[in-house]
Scaffold this motif. Structure first.
Motif, PDB file in Angstrom:
ATOM      1  N   VAL A  41     107.274 118.081  33.680  1.00  0.00           N
ATOM      2  CA  VAL A  41     106.074 117.874  34.492  1.00  0.00           C
ATOM      3  C   VAL A  41     104.873 118.423  33.735  1.00  0.00           C
ATOM      4  O   VAL A  41     104.779 119.629  33.469  1.00  0.00           O
ATOM      5  N   MET A  42     103.954 117.525  33.392  1.00  0.00           N
ATOM      6  CA  MET A  42     102.764 117.923  32.617  1.00  0.00           C
ATOM      7  C   MET A  42     101.601 118.208  33.561  1.00  0.00           C
ATOM      8  O   MET A  42     100.752 117.349  33.806  1.00  0.00           O
ATOM      9  N   ALA A  43     101.574 119.447  34.071  1.00  0.00           N
ATOM     10  CA  ALA A  43     100.475 119.855  34.946  1.00  0.00           C
ATOM     11  C   ALA A  43      99.330 120.495  34.161  1.00  0.00           C
ATOM     12  O   ALA A  43      98.284 120.783  34.736  1.00  0.00           O
ATOM     13  N   ALA A  44      99.536 120.714  32.872  1.00  0.00           N
ATOM     14  CA  ALA A  44      98.493 121.339  32.055  1.00  0.00           C
ATOM     15  C   ALA A  44      97.346 120.369  31.806  1.00  0.00           C
ATOM     16  O   ALA A  44      97.500 119.152  31.914  1.00  0.00           O
ATOM     17  N   ALA A  45      96.191 120.928  31.484  1.00  0.00           N
ATOM     18  CA  ALA A  45      95.024 120.154  31.069  1.00  0.00           C
ATOM     19  C   ALA A  45      94.811 120.398  29.579  1.00  0.00           C
ATOM     20  O   ALA A  45      94.117 121.352  29.196  1.00  0.00           O
ATOM     21  N   ALA A  61      93.170 120.079  26.028  1.00  0.00           N
ATOM     22  CA  ALA A  61      91.883 119.634  25.482  1.00  0.00           C
ATOM     23  C   ALA A  61      92.117 118.326  24.735  1.00  0.00           C
ATOM     24  O   ALA A  61      93.055 118.228  23.946  1.00  0.00           O
ATOM     25  N   ASP A  62      91.297 117.312  24.999  1.00  0.00           N
ATOM     26  CA  ASP A  62      91.507 116.014  24.372  1.00  0.00           C
ATOM     27  C   ASP A  62      91.141 116.013  22.893  1.00  0.00           C
ATOM     28  O   ASP A  62      91.644 115.200  22.131  1.00  0.00           O
ATOM     29  N   PHE A  63      90.258 116.930  22.506  1.00  0.00           N
ATOM     30  CA  PHE A  63      89.775 116.980  21.117  1.00  0.00           C
ATOM     31  C   PHE A  63      89.849 118.409  20.586  1.00  0.00           C
ATOM     32  O   PHE A  63      89.804 119.371  21.361  1.00  0.00           O
ATOM     33  N   ASN A  87      93.388 115.094  19.911  1.00  0.00           N
ATOM     34  CA  ASN A  87      94.671 115.792  19.964  1.00  0.00           C
ATOM     35  C   ASN A  87      95.811 114.822  20.272  1.00  0.00           C
ATOM     36  O   ASN A  87      95.576 113.750  20.830  1.00  0.00           O
ATOM     37  N   PRO A  88      97.060 115.213  19.962  1.00  0.00           N
ATOM     38  CA  PRO A  88      98.196 114.363  20.320  1.00  0.00           C
ATOM     39  C   PRO A  88      98.316 114.250  21.838  1.00  0.00           C
ATOM     40  O   PRO A  88      97.978 115.186  22.563  1.00  0.00           O
ATOM     41  N   ASP A  89      98.789 113.106  22.319  1.00  0.00           N
ATOM     42  CA  ASP A  89      99.015 112.894  23.747  1.00  0.00           C
ATOM     43  C   ASP A  89     100.478 113.263  24.046  1.00  0.00           C
ATOM     44  O   ASP A  89     101.406 112.506  23.743  1.00  0.00           O
ATOM     45  N   ILE A  90     100.652 114.447  24.622  1.00  0.00           N
ATOM     46  CA  ILE A  90     102.001 114.987  24.842  1.00  0.00           C
ATOM     47  C   ILE A  90     102.763 114.154  25.870  1.00  0.00           C
ATOM     48  O   ILE A  90     103.936 113.818  25.681  1.00  0.00           O
ATOM     49  N   LEU A  91     102.096 113.814  26.969  1.00  0.00           N
ATOM     50  CA  LEU A  91     102.758 113.055  28.042  1.00  0.00           C
ATOM     51  C   LEU A  91     103.230 111.691  27.540  1.00  0.00           C
ATOM     52  O   LEU A  91     104.356 111.270  27.827  1.00  0.00           O
ATOM     53  N   ALA A  92     102.397 111.010  26.767  1.00  0.00           N
ATOM     54  CA  ALA A  92     102.779 109.692  26.239  1.00  0.00           C
ATOM     55  C   ALA A  92     103.964 109.831  25.282  1.00  0.00           C
ATOM     56  O   ALA A  92     104.893 109.020  25.312  1.00  0.00           O
ATOM     57  N   VAL A 114     106.757 113.405  34.546  1.00  0.00           N
ATOM     58  CA  VAL A 114     105.681 113.399  35.546  1.00  0.00           C
ATOM     59  C   VAL A 114     104.363 113.821  34.894  1.00  0.00           C
ATOM     60  O   VAL A 114     104.305 114.821  34.186  1.00  0.00           O
ATOM     61  N   GLY A 115     103.296 113.070  35.182  1.00  0.00           N
ATOM     62  CA  GLY A 115     101.959 113.436  34.714  1.00  0.00           C
ATOM     63  C   GLY A 115     101.026 113.684  35.876  1.00  0.00           C
ATOM     64  O   GLY A 115     101.354 113.402  37.035  1.00  0.00           O
ATOM     65  N   PHE A 116      99.868 114.214  35.564  1.00  0.00           N
ATOM     66  CA  PHE A 116      98.805 114.465  36.548  1.00  0.00           C
ATOM     67  C   PHE A 116      97.545 113.744  36.097  1.00  0.00           C
ATOM     68  O   PHE A 116      97.321 113.588  34.896  1.00  0.00           O
ATOM     69  N   ALA A 117      96.712 113.356  37.033  1.00  0.00           N
ATOM     70  CA  ALA A 117      95.403 112.815  36.663  1.00  0.00           C
ATOM     71  C   ALA A 117      94.378 113.193  37.725  1.00  0.00           C
ATOM     72  O   ALA A 117      94.614 113.001  38.916  1.00  0.00           O
ATOM     73  N   ALA A 121      96.539 102.452  36.135  1.00  0.00           N
ATOM     74  CA  ALA A 121      96.357 102.096  34.719  1.00  0.00           C
ATOM     75  C   ALA A 121      96.832 103.242  33.821  1.00  0.00           C
ATOM     76  O   ALA A 121      97.483 103.014  32.795  1.00  0.00           O
ATOM     77  N   LYS A 122      96.538 104.480  34.233  1.00  0.00           N
ATOM     78  CA  LYS A 122      96.953 105.630  33.416  1.00  0.00           C
ATOM     79  C   LYS A 122      98.470 105.773  33.421  1.00  0.00           C
ATOM     80  O   LYS A 122      99.078 106.047  32.382  1.00  0.00           O
ATOM     81  N   LEU A 123      99.098 105.574  34.575  1.00  0.00           N
ATOM     82  CA  LEU A 123     100.568 105.633  34.671  1.00  0.00           C
ATOM     83  C   LEU A 123     101.200 104.646  33.693  1.00  0.00           C
ATOM     84  O   LEU A 123     102.127 104.985  32.946  1.00  0.00           O
ATOM     85  N   ARG A 155      99.790 103.270  31.036  1.00  0.00           N
ATOM     86  CA  ARG A 155      99.436 103.613  29.657  1.00  0.00           C
ATOM     87  C   ARG A 155     100.307 104.741  29.129  1.00  0.00           C
ATOM     88  O   ARG A 155     100.752 104.726  27.993  1.00  0.00           O
ATOM     89  N   LYS A 156     100.561 105.742  29.975  1.00  0.00           N
ATOM     90  CA  LYS A 156     101.343 106.902  29.531  1.00  0.00           C
ATOM     91  C   LYS A 156     102.839 106.588  29.468  1.00  0.00           C
ATOM     92  O   LYS A 156     103.562 107.191  28.694  1.00  0.00           O
ATOM     93  N   GLY A 157     103.308 105.721  30.366  1.00  0.00           N
ATOM     94  CA  GLY A 157     104.734 105.391  30.397  1.00  0.00           C
ATOM     95  C   GLY A 157     105.588 106.408  31.127  1.00  0.00           C
ATOM     96  O   GLY A 157     106.814 106.436  30.949  1.00  0.00           O
TER      97      GLY A 157
HETATM   98  N1  CTP Z   1      97.982 114.910  28.669  1.00  0.00           N
HETATM   99  C1  CTP Z   1      98.797 115.211  27.594  1.00  0.00           C
HETATM  100  N2  CTP Z   1      98.264 115.350  26.339  1.00  0.00           N
HETATM  101  C2  CTP Z   1      96.944 115.164  26.136  1.00  0.00           C
HETATM  102  C3  CTP Z   1      96.086 114.852  27.230  1.00  0.00           C
HETATM  103  C4  CTP Z   1      96.642 114.728  28.485  1.00  0.00           C
HETATM  104  O1  CTP Z   1     100.004 115.361  27.791  1.00  0.00           O
HETATM  105  N3  CTP Z   1      96.453 115.296  24.916  1.00  0.00           N
HETATM  106  C5  CTP Z   1      98.580 114.780  30.008  1.00  0.00           C
HETATM  107  C6  CTP Z   1      98.060 115.748  31.059  1.00  0.00           C
HETATM  108  O2  CTP Z   1      98.826 116.931  31.067  1.00  0.00           O
HETATM  109  C7  CTP Z   1      98.229 114.962  32.336  1.00  0.00           C
HETATM  110  C8  CTP Z   1      98.064 113.516  31.882  1.00  0.00           C
HETATM  111  O3  CTP Z   1      98.287 113.495  30.478  1.00  0.00           O
HETATM  112  O4  CTP Z   1      99.516 115.092  32.868  1.00  0.00           O
HETATM  113  C9  CTP Z   1      96.750 112.895  32.172  1.00  0.00           C
HETATM  114  O5  CTP Z   1      95.719 113.682  31.619  1.00  0.00           O
HETATM  115  P1  CTP Z   1      94.272 113.067  31.491  1.00  0.00           P
HETATM  116  O6  CTP Z   1      93.361 114.054  30.886  1.00  0.00           O
HETATM  117  O7  CTP Z   1      93.930 112.474  32.816  1.00  0.00           O
HETATM  118  O8  CTP Z   1      94.620 111.854  30.498  1.00  0.00           O
HETATM  119  P2  CTP Z   1      93.880 111.369  29.199  1.00  0.00           P
HETATM  120  O9  CTP Z   1      94.820 110.425  28.540  1.00  0.00           O
HETATM  121  O10 CTP Z   1      93.386 112.522  28.395  1.00  0.00           O
HETATM  122  O11 CTP Z   1      92.708 110.510  29.785  1.00  0.00           O
HETATM  123  P3  CTP Z   1      91.142 110.842  30.005  1.00  0.00           P
HETATM  124  O12 CTP Z   1      90.460 110.112  28.904  1.00  0.00           O
HETATM  125  O13 CTP Z   1      90.892 110.267  31.377  1.00  0.00           O
HETATM  126  O14 CTP Z   1      90.958 112.336  29.938  1.00  0.00           O
END
Ligand code: CTP
Ligand code: CA
Length: 229
Positions: A96-100, A102-104, A130-135, A149-152, A168-170, A172-174
């Motif tokens: 379960v990815m409840a963390a936020a 940082a995207d960059f 940054n790498p997308d961990i959930l994807a 499980v992801g959060f948005a 759409a995010k669900l 995209r993430k898979g």
């Molecule tokens: N997440 C992740 N790795 C990242 C960014 C997000 O695993 N680098 C996970 C978060 O933990 C959350 C889910 O993806 O469970 C959605 O995060 P969100 O920030 O909404 O998704 P993003 O793909 O970053 O989209 P946005 O451009 O809307 O921020």
């Protein structure tokens, strides 16, 4: 239902929960970060432990006390969060990815404190994604039958409603489930309670009424348990 009413429906299961907000260092004293408190992730970890799970909680910059009966791994950056989540996910029935995260992050970290320019101009900070961990976790499925499980947190915009963006995010993430918060009204960050819709890849949607983060945590685990083999 109380947690007692659910008995130990996660007994014998290993679950991984991430919580908090990552920080990306700029120099020895500064970082890029966000306001995630980690409360929802900690509530998820505690609820899973109460339901009998072995829990690994990967916590990014959370100042809450470590929950009893939970293995807590503390991290700072998205790269560290990714490495710890991937390491624990190999034996996990659910992630379960409840963390936020940082995207960059800054392209480089200065080893010396960055100084002002003197002429009043600001030095640009170059960022890389940054790498997308959930994807990655959703794609790799490090253990068969693993539920992801992801959060948005969404506000809705010209391109779609909160639920449209969630759907759409669900996709995209898979992931299997996406917990969507409508944050248009104001603060969820640091709030004591939460309200959400749990979207499933199957198309199902479960509305969770406003309530404690513990109540939302149990509603999420109910959906995870229903999907475990
Ligand atoms: N997440 C992740 N790795 C990242 C960014 C997000 O695993 N680098 C996970 C978060 O933990 C959350 C889910 O993806 O469970 C959605 O995060 P969100 O920030 O909404 O998704 P993003 O793909 O970053 O989209 P946005 O451009 O809307 O921020
Ligand atoms: Ca993001």
């Amino acid at each position: 239902l109380t947690s007692a009413g659910r008995a130990h429906d996660l007994a014998g299961r290993h679950v991984v929960v991430s919580a908090g907000g990552t920080r990306e260092p700029l120099d020895p004293v500064r970082f890029l970060g966000n306001r995630s408190s980690g409360r929802q992730g900690y509530a998820l970890a505690q609820a899973a432990a109460a339901r009998g799970a072995q829990v690994t909680l990967v916590a990014a910059n959370v100042t809450l006390a470590d929950p009893a009966g939970v293995k807590v791994v503390h991290v700072e950056t998205t790269a560290q969060l990714r490495d710890e989540v991937v390491a624990a996910a190999g034996s996990a029935d659910a992630v379960v990815m409840a963390a936020a995260p940082a995207d960059f992050r800054p392209v480089s970290v200065s080893s010396a404190k960055i100084k002002k320019a003197g002429d009043g101009s600001a030095a640009p900070i170059e960022l890389v994604q940054n790498p997308d961990i959930l994807a990655e976790i959703s794609h790799d499925r490090l253990r068969s039958g693993q539920v992801v499980v992801g959060f948005a947190a969404e506000t809705g915009d010209a391109t779609g409603s909160v639920l449209d963006l969630g759907r759409a995010k669900l996709a995209r993430k898979g992931c299997d489930l996406l917990v969507v918060n409508d944050v248009a009204g104001g603060a969820v960050f640091g709030a004591e309670d939460n309200e959400a819709v749990i979207l499933a890849a199957s198309g199902m949607a479960v509305e969770v009424p406003r309530g404690s983060k513990t109540a939302l945590a149990h509603a999420i685990w109910d959906q995870v348990v229903a999907r475990l083999g």
